[in-house]
Design an enzyme around this catalytic site. Structure first.
Site, short mmCIF file in Angstrom:
data_model
loop_
_atom_site.label_atom_id
_atom_site.label_comp_id
_atom_site.label_asym_id
_atom_site.label_seq_id
_atom_site.Cartn_x
_atom_site.Cartn_y
_atom_site.Cartn_z
N ASN A 121 -4.53 5.58 11.16
CA ASN A 121 -3.92 6.62 11.00
C ASN A 121 -5.06 7.51 10.28
O ASN A 121 -6.03 7.06 10.08
CB ASN A 121 -2.70 6.60 10.07
CG ASN A 121 -2.77 5.95 8.79
OD1 ASN A 121 -3.53 6.46 8.19
ND2 ASN A 121 -2.36 4.87 8.59
N LYS A 159 -13.16 -8.94 23.51
CA LYS A 159 -12.93 -7.70 23.98
C LYS A 159 -12.06 -7.51 25.44
O LYS A 159 -12.21 -8.21 26.30
CB LYS A 159 -14.29 -6.90 24.38
CG LYS A 159 -13.82 -5.54 24.52
CD LYS A 159 -15.30 -4.64 24.72
CE LYS A 159 -14.87 -3.27 25.41
NZ LYS A 159 -15.97 -2.45 25.91
N PRO A 212 3.66 -6.17 6.30
CA PRO A 212 4.23 -6.48 5.23
C PRO A 212 4.44 -4.95 4.48
O PRO A 212 3.38 -4.26 4.62
CB PRO A 212 3.39 -7.35 4.28
CG PRO A 212 2.16 -7.46 4.90
CD PRO A 212 2.48 -7.04 6.49
N ILE A 233 3.80 -3.59 1.24
CA ILE A 233 2.94 -3.77 -0.01
C ILE A 233 3.86 -3.58 -1.21
O ILE A 233 3.95 -4.33 -2.17
CB ILE A 233 1.55 -3.37 0.02
CG1 ILE A 233 0.80 -3.95 1.22
CG2 ILE A 233 0.90 -3.75 -1.12
CD1 ILE A 233 -0.47 -3.27 1.50
N PHE A 280 4.49 6.83 -2.79
CA PHE A 280 4.38 8.17 -2.12
C PHE A 280 5.53 7.94 -1.01
O PHE A 280 5.58 7.25 -0.39
CB PHE A 280 2.92 8.15 -1.71
CG PHE A 280 2.05 8.92 -2.89
CD1 PHE A 280 1.97 8.35 -3.88
CD2 PHE A 280 1.72 10.17 -2.62
CE1 PHE A 280 1.05 8.89 -5.02
CE2 PHE A 280 1.01 10.69 -3.81
CZ PHE A 280 0.62 10.04 -4.89
O1 C5P Z 1 8.25 3.44 3.82
P1 C5P Z 1 7.07 4.52 3.88
O2 C5P Z 1 5.77 4.06 4.44
O3 C5P Z 1 7.25 5.80 4.05
O4 C5P Z 1 6.66 4.23 2.14
C1 C5P Z 1 5.59 5.00 1.68
C2 C5P Z 1 5.14 4.33 0.27
O5 C5P Z 1 5.32 2.77 0.54
C3 C5P Z 1 3.67 4.50 -0.13
O6 C5P Z 1 3.86 4.45 -1.44
C4 C5P Z 1 3.06 3.34 0.56
O7 C5P Z 1 1.77 3.21 -0.10
C5 C5P Z 1 3.86 2.21 0.65
N1 C5P Z 1 3.82 1.38 1.67
C6 C5P Z 1 3.32 -0.03 1.32
N2 C5P Z 1 3.26 -0.97 2.39
C7 C5P Z 1 3.74 -0.63 3.73
C8 C5P Z 1 4.35 0.80 4.09
C9 C5P Z 1 4.44 1.66 2.96
O8 C5P Z 1 2.72 -0.30 0.25
N3 C5P Z 1 3.63 -1.34 4.63
#
Ligand code: C5P
Length: 401
Positions: free
Chosen positions: A210, A292, A310, A312, A328
């Site tokens: 992204n 590839k 996962p 995180i 965030f």
């Molecule tokens: O669910 P969403 O992606 O909107 O949540 C955003 C928050 O969750 C951010 O703090 C992002 O760093 C964290 N996040 C994460 N692991 C993921 C998805 C989002 O730590 N797989």
């Protein structure tokens, strides 16, 4: 305590009987959490040995301007840039005269010319010398040049006189210097920050990712460091320089990021703060192929099966010894409502909500505007640089954690 955590103080010691107090001054600065490097003039070495000041500061003492070995280690310009403040204590009448006139004929005077940080001078001299018109002119010149004085004090002097000219006590000098930083609110805390995007491999040459630039996470790392915290930055692939005095761990995929985060938190004890700014890819290809993928093998197009990555931050928030966990929420509508839902769903202590539908702010921009939300309150930070938004967020974290 630790008001100067993560701060680098360059201490210049010049020739005067008060040089013996420099030893005590170094100890006070170190107690405040500062990293101290000492520069001595030739005259200062008549009063106290470099070895003493080296042992107390824990860093090599710098003595010569034209010393090839020292220049190879840390050149004088590099040394001048190293300090967050340059403090000269004691500052003799002779050194003050040279400083006022912009001399650069030894290491310390050269550093004063090259320093970009604030310069503080703690004078120490006989009361008649202090009051002399020549010295008073020099002091006025220092003031005009933006150099700040600490002291001198009035009292009994080594020569038997009584009057103005005594160097301020080490305690007081260290305290006054600490007061100039307005930081230290997170001294003693360890902050772990995830930043940037993750990359999920499709095959050895292609990936899903992204547009996250990592700028917000890197700005937070700097702001947390400036507030005195020990900072670990777990960064996905971004094109940003590592902030000074921040430990950076580079990762690629969401699984790597989770592994690095878990390993980092496992090593830390209480008082930890975790901030998840990373735009972690929600999905990854189910089958990672070793070779590839050939276009010819897929005449009818290519279908990728994606599986969920996962979460995180949710993992972090489920830990037994849970850190103060800040997430965030980048949303395009119902920003506050969705953000509040995320606090509950992910068991967070605070969430930073921003509206990424606003083109002026968000992903690749240098600007941001956020609402900080915690269970019992919220605060808006209006549009500003990511640097200043980061300072606002760190300030709020230091109040709420
Ligand atoms: O669910 P969403 O992606 O909107 O949540 C955003 C928050 O969750 C951010 O703090 C992002 O760093 C964290 N996040 C994460 N692991 C993921 C998805 C989002 O730590 N797989």
């Amino acid at each position: 305590m630790h008001r100067m955590a993560n701060k680098r103080i360059l201490l210049g010691v010049t020739g005067g009987i008060a040089a013996y107090k420099s030893a005590e001054l170094i100890r006070r600065l170190v107690e405040h959490g500062a990293d101290v490097r000492v520069v001595m003039t030739t005259a200062a070495q008549e009063f106290i040995t470099p070895l003493t000041l080296q042992a107390l500061s824990g860093n090599p003492v710098h003595l010569e301007l034209l010393d090839t070995e020292a220049e190879a280690g840390m050149g004088h310009i590099e040394l001048a840039r190293w300090g967050d403040a340059l403090l000269i204590a004691p500052a003799s009448a002779d050194f003050i005269a040279r400083l006022a006139n912009g001399h650069g004929n030894d290491l310390l005077s050269t550093l004063c010319l090259a320093a970009r940080s604030a310069i503080y001078v703690a004078p120490a001299m006989n009361q008649a010398m202090w009051a002399s018109p020549a010295n008073q002119n020099n002091i006025k010149q220092l003031n005009d040049n933006g150099i700040q004085l600490i002291g001198p004090e009035s009292g009994s002097q080594a020569c038997g006189d009584i009057g103005l000219g005594r160097m301020s006590e080490p305690d007081q000098i260290a305290q006054q210097l600490a007061d100039t930083f307005h930081t230290g609110t997170l001294a003693g805390s360890h902050i772990v920050i995830t930043a940037g995007p993750t990359r999920e491999a499709i095959d050895p040459v292609r990936y899903i990712s992204n547009h996250s630039s990592g700028k917000m996470g890197f700005a937070l790392a700097e702001a947390a460091r400036d507030a005195g915290a020990q900072v670990t930055l777990i960064a996905g692939p971004v094109n940003l320089a590592t902030p000074e005095r921040v430990k950076r761990i580079n990762v690629v995929s969401a699984n790597d990021m989770l592994e690095a985060t878990t390993a980092c938190l496992d090593k830390l004890e209480g008082g930890v703060i975790f901030i998840g700014t990373a735009a972690v890819a929600d999905y990854r290809p189910n089958n990672q192929v070793e070779q590839k993928i050939k276009k010819t093998e897929n005449d009818n197009g290519l279908t990728l099966e994606l599986i969920e990555n996962p979460d995180i931050i949710a993992n972090v928030a489920q830990r037994q010894n849970k850190p103060f966990t800040v997430g965030f929420a980048a949303e395009t509508q119902n920003v506050i409502e969705y953000a509040k839902g995320k606090i509950d769903r992910k068991n967070l202590d605070m969430i930073i909500a921003n509206d990424v539908s606003n083109k002026e702010i968000g992903f690749n921009s240098d600007l941001n505007a956020v609402t900080i939300i915690w269970p019992s309150g919220s605060k808006n930070l209006d549009i500003a640089s990511k640097h200043s938004i980061a300072q606002g967020i760190i300030h709020e974290i230091s109040l709420q954690h």
